[in-house]
Design a protein around this motif. Structure first.
Motif, PDB file in Angstrom:
ATOM      1  N   ALA A   2       0.829  -1.211   0.000  1.00 33.88           N
ATOM      2  CA  ALA A   2       0.000   0.000   0.000  1.00 33.88           C
ATOM      3  C   ALA A   2       0.861   1.257   0.000  1.00 33.88           C
ATOM      4  O   ALA A   2       0.488   2.269  -0.616  1.00 33.88           O
ATOM      5  N   SER A   3       1.994   1.209   0.670  1.00 35.27           N
ATOM      6  CA  SER A   3       2.894   2.369   0.688  1.00 35.27           C
ATOM      7  C   SER A   3       3.450   2.649  -0.705  1.00 35.27           C
ATOM      8  O   SER A   3       3.603   3.809  -1.108  1.00 35.27           O
ATOM      9  N   LEU A   4       3.756   1.595  -1.449  1.00 35.68           N
ATOM     10  CA  LEU A   4       4.210   1.773  -2.827  1.00 35.68           C
ATOM     11  C   LEU A   4       3.112   2.392  -3.682  1.00 35.68           C
ATOM     12  O   LEU A   4       3.368   3.291  -4.496  1.00 35.68           O
TER      13      LEU A   4
ATOM     14  N   LEU B  19      11.326   2.168 -11.233  1.00 27.86           N
ATOM     15  CA  LEU B  19      12.277   1.778 -10.185  1.00 27.86           C
ATOM     16  C   LEU B  19      13.405   0.896 -10.689  1.00 27.86           C
ATOM     17  O   LEU B  19      14.562   1.070 -10.293  1.00 27.86           O
ATOM     18  N   VAL B  20      13.077  -0.081 -11.551  1.00 26.99           N
ATOM     19  CA  VAL B  20      14.103  -1.058 -11.944  1.00 26.99           C
ATOM     20  C   VAL B  20      14.268  -1.195 -13.452  1.00 26.99           C
ATOM     21  O   VAL B  20      15.036  -2.051 -13.917  1.00 26.99           O
ATOM     22  N   GLY B  21      13.569  -0.398 -14.227  1.00 26.57           N
ATOM     23  CA  GLY B  21      13.720  -0.447 -15.676  1.00 26.57           C
ATOM     24  C   GLY B  21      12.738  -1.395 -16.352  1.00 26.57           C
ATOM     25  O   GLY B  21      12.117  -2.239 -15.704  1.00 26.57           O
TER      26      GLY B  21
ATOM     27  N   LEU C  17      11.237  -3.614  -4.083  1.00 24.50           N
ATOM     28  CA  LEU C  17      10.852  -2.384  -4.779  1.00 24.50           C
ATOM     29  C   LEU C  17      10.743  -1.210  -3.805  1.00 24.50           C
ATOM     30  O   LEU C  17      11.116  -0.076  -4.143  1.00 24.50           O
ATOM     31  N   PHE C  18      10.269  -1.474  -2.608  1.00 29.62           N
ATOM     32  CA  PHE C  18      10.146  -0.428  -1.587  1.00 29.62           C
ATOM     33  C   PHE C  18      11.527   0.105  -1.199  1.00 29.62           C
ATOM     34  O   PHE C  18      11.718   1.326  -1.038  1.00 29.62           O
ATOM     35  N   ILE C  19      12.488  -0.806  -1.054  1.00 32.82           N
ATOM     36  CA  ILE C  19      13.854  -0.403  -0.710  1.00 32.82           C
ATOM     37  C   ILE C  19      14.447   0.453  -1.830  1.00 32.82           C
ATOM     38  O   ILE C  19      15.072   1.502  -1.577  1.00 32.82           O
ATOM     39  N   VAL C  20      14.245   0.022  -3.074  1.00 34.80           N
ATOM     40  CA  VAL C  20      14.738   0.792  -4.217  1.00 34.80           C
ATOM     41  C   VAL C  20      14.105   2.176  -4.266  1.00 34.80           C
ATOM     42  O   VAL C  20      14.778   3.185  -4.522  1.00 34.80           O
ATOM     43  N   ALA C  21      12.799   2.228  -3.971  1.00 30.65           N
ATOM     44  CA  ALA C  21      12.095   3.513  -3.965  1.00 30.65           C
ATOM     45  C   ALA C  21      12.672   4.451  -2.911  1.00 30.65           C
ATOM     46  O   ALA C  21      12.820   5.654  -3.138  1.00 30.65           O
ATOM     47  N   LYS C  22      12.997   3.894  -1.753  1.00 34.22           N
ATOM     48  CA  LYS C  22      13.572   4.718  -0.685  1.00 34.22           C
ATOM     49  C   LYS C  22      14.984   5.184  -1.030  1.00 34.22           C
ATOM     50  O   LYS C  22      15.360   6.313  -0.746  1.00 34.22           O
ATOM     51  N   VAL C  23      15.750   4.278  -1.644  1.00 36.27           N
ATOM     52  CA  VAL C  23      17.113   4.636  -2.065  1.00 36.27           C
ATOM     53  C   VAL C  23      17.078   5.758  -3.111  1.00 36.27           C
ATOM     54  O   VAL C  23      17.885   6.693  -3.083  1.00 36.27           O
TER      55      VAL C  23
END
Length: 361
Positions: free
Chosen positions: A56-58, A74-76, A350-356
């Motif tokens: 839900a946060s994503l 996020l990842v292409g 994906l959440f970690i990538v979004a935060k990074v």
């Protein structure tokens, strides 16, 4: 794709979770953790509420986008295609399992003389017509079904509690058995598979403030319902008897008698109607996810054509699966792994990538 409000999101997640396991949940929970079934259920509910929080946060970060759209950012495109393929296969697979179980449940409880292919065809046509109408229609329908599922089962389980034997659920909790409760919780993971449906539901402006909260409350509510249903069913059948029944919830309701309430004759028949609503709702959510993921994956092909193709694939697969018990058993064993991958591993990464990359709501 249409949008839904927060209450409709609550019901969509609820039906996605309970449709697969609510009929067998009391017996499964007791097998896993004995009289501490409620505790094991709560552990899994809290774990999956974290998973739905991530998803839900994503959705909140990427307003109006599903996992297919924001994974590209996020990842292409290449990795996004792989993710889309995983979710497409998973939801088609989940739909096949759910259709097979639903048809067998209806045949065994209501239509024993009707051929499987006929019942399945009716389910497929009705379900995919609803999917054709879109997410907004499903959300509105669940707004009606949801309140029925909340209040009628609650009333029936309160009835079980009133006439059941509370000694059957003692000891309610034993500290020395906490390890066994925790280990038993892993066997209840299939009962919470369904949170991944949120990956295909975009959040709009009306979901940004409370969408995450309603999503988490939905999972926790299902956990509370499962725990209450398990305990009250044990109060009727006893801990040694309940594990003997596959449809333990229905069997417990069948044995529940309320002579003081003259207008209630058979709890199990009343609940059978709600059970059918629950199963059909679960079919709608998983089939919708299967179709929408397929449409996202093959974006150049018309949605209606892909909807028909997915329906045919599921229909043929269900007929094959119904005649192959070993394959069915294998599918059910693999299902929790798919649920963990699509409901936890991919969203967390994906959440970690979004935060990074410092994406914010």
């Amino acid at each position: 794709m249409g949008l839904v409000n927060n209450m409709q999101i609550f019901f969509i997640i609820m039906f996605s979770l309970v449709s697969l396991s609510f009929i067998s949940m009391p017996g499964d929970a007791v097998k896993a953790a004995g009289t501490g079934a409620w505790f094991a259920i709560c552990i899994v509910a809290i774990l999956f509420s974290f998973g739905v929080f991530i998803i839900a946060s994503l959705s909140k970060m990427f307003e109006g986008k599903t996992i297919h759209e924001y994974s590209i950012l996020l990842v292409g495109k290449f990795m996004a295609k792989i993710i889309g393929f995983i979710y497409t296969i998973y939801f088609v697979f989940l739909s096949i399992i759910l259709f097979t179980q639903s048809v067998n449940f209806i045949k065994q409880t209501s239509l024993p003389l009707t051929p499987i292919w006929t019942i399945l065809l009716i389910f497929i046509v009705v379900t995919f017509y609803t999917v054709y109408k879109g997410l907004t229609t499903i959300g509105r329908l669940f707004g009606i079904y949801g309140f029925l599922f909340v209040f009628i089962p609650l009333a029936t389980h309160i009835g079980e509690f009133l006439v059941g034997d509370i000694d059957y659920i003692k000891p309610f909790f034993e500290p020395k058995l906490v390890k066994e409760y925790v280990l038993g919780a892993k066997d209840l993971i299939p009962a919470f598979i369904g949170i991944e449906i949120l990956t295909i539901i975009p959040f709009g402006q009306n979901n940004l403030k409370r969408g995450v909260l309603f999503s988490m409350i939905s999972v926790l509510y299902v956990g509370v319902y499962y725990a209450f249903a398990a305990e009250t069913s044990v109060m009727i059948l006893g801990i040694n008897q309940i594990v003997l029944y596959k449809a333990s919830l229905v069997e417990a309701l069948r044995e529940t008698k309320l002579p003081e309430v003259f207008f209630i004759v058979r709890f199990d028949i009343a609940f059978l109607i709600i059970g059918t609503i629950c199963l059909s709702s679960g079919l709608m959510t998983t089939s919708f996810a299967a179709v929408e993921n397929t449409v996202k994956l093959f974006s150049r092909i018309k949605r209606n054509f892909l909807l028909v193709v997915v329906g045919i694939i599921i229909y043929i697969s269900c007929l094959f699966l119904d005649n192959s018990q070993p394959v069915t058993y294998l599918f059910l064993k693999i299902l929790p792994i798919g649920g963990i991958i699509t409901g936890f591993i991919i969203p967390i990464l994906l959440f970690i990538v979004a935060k990074v990359k410092k994406y914010e709501s």
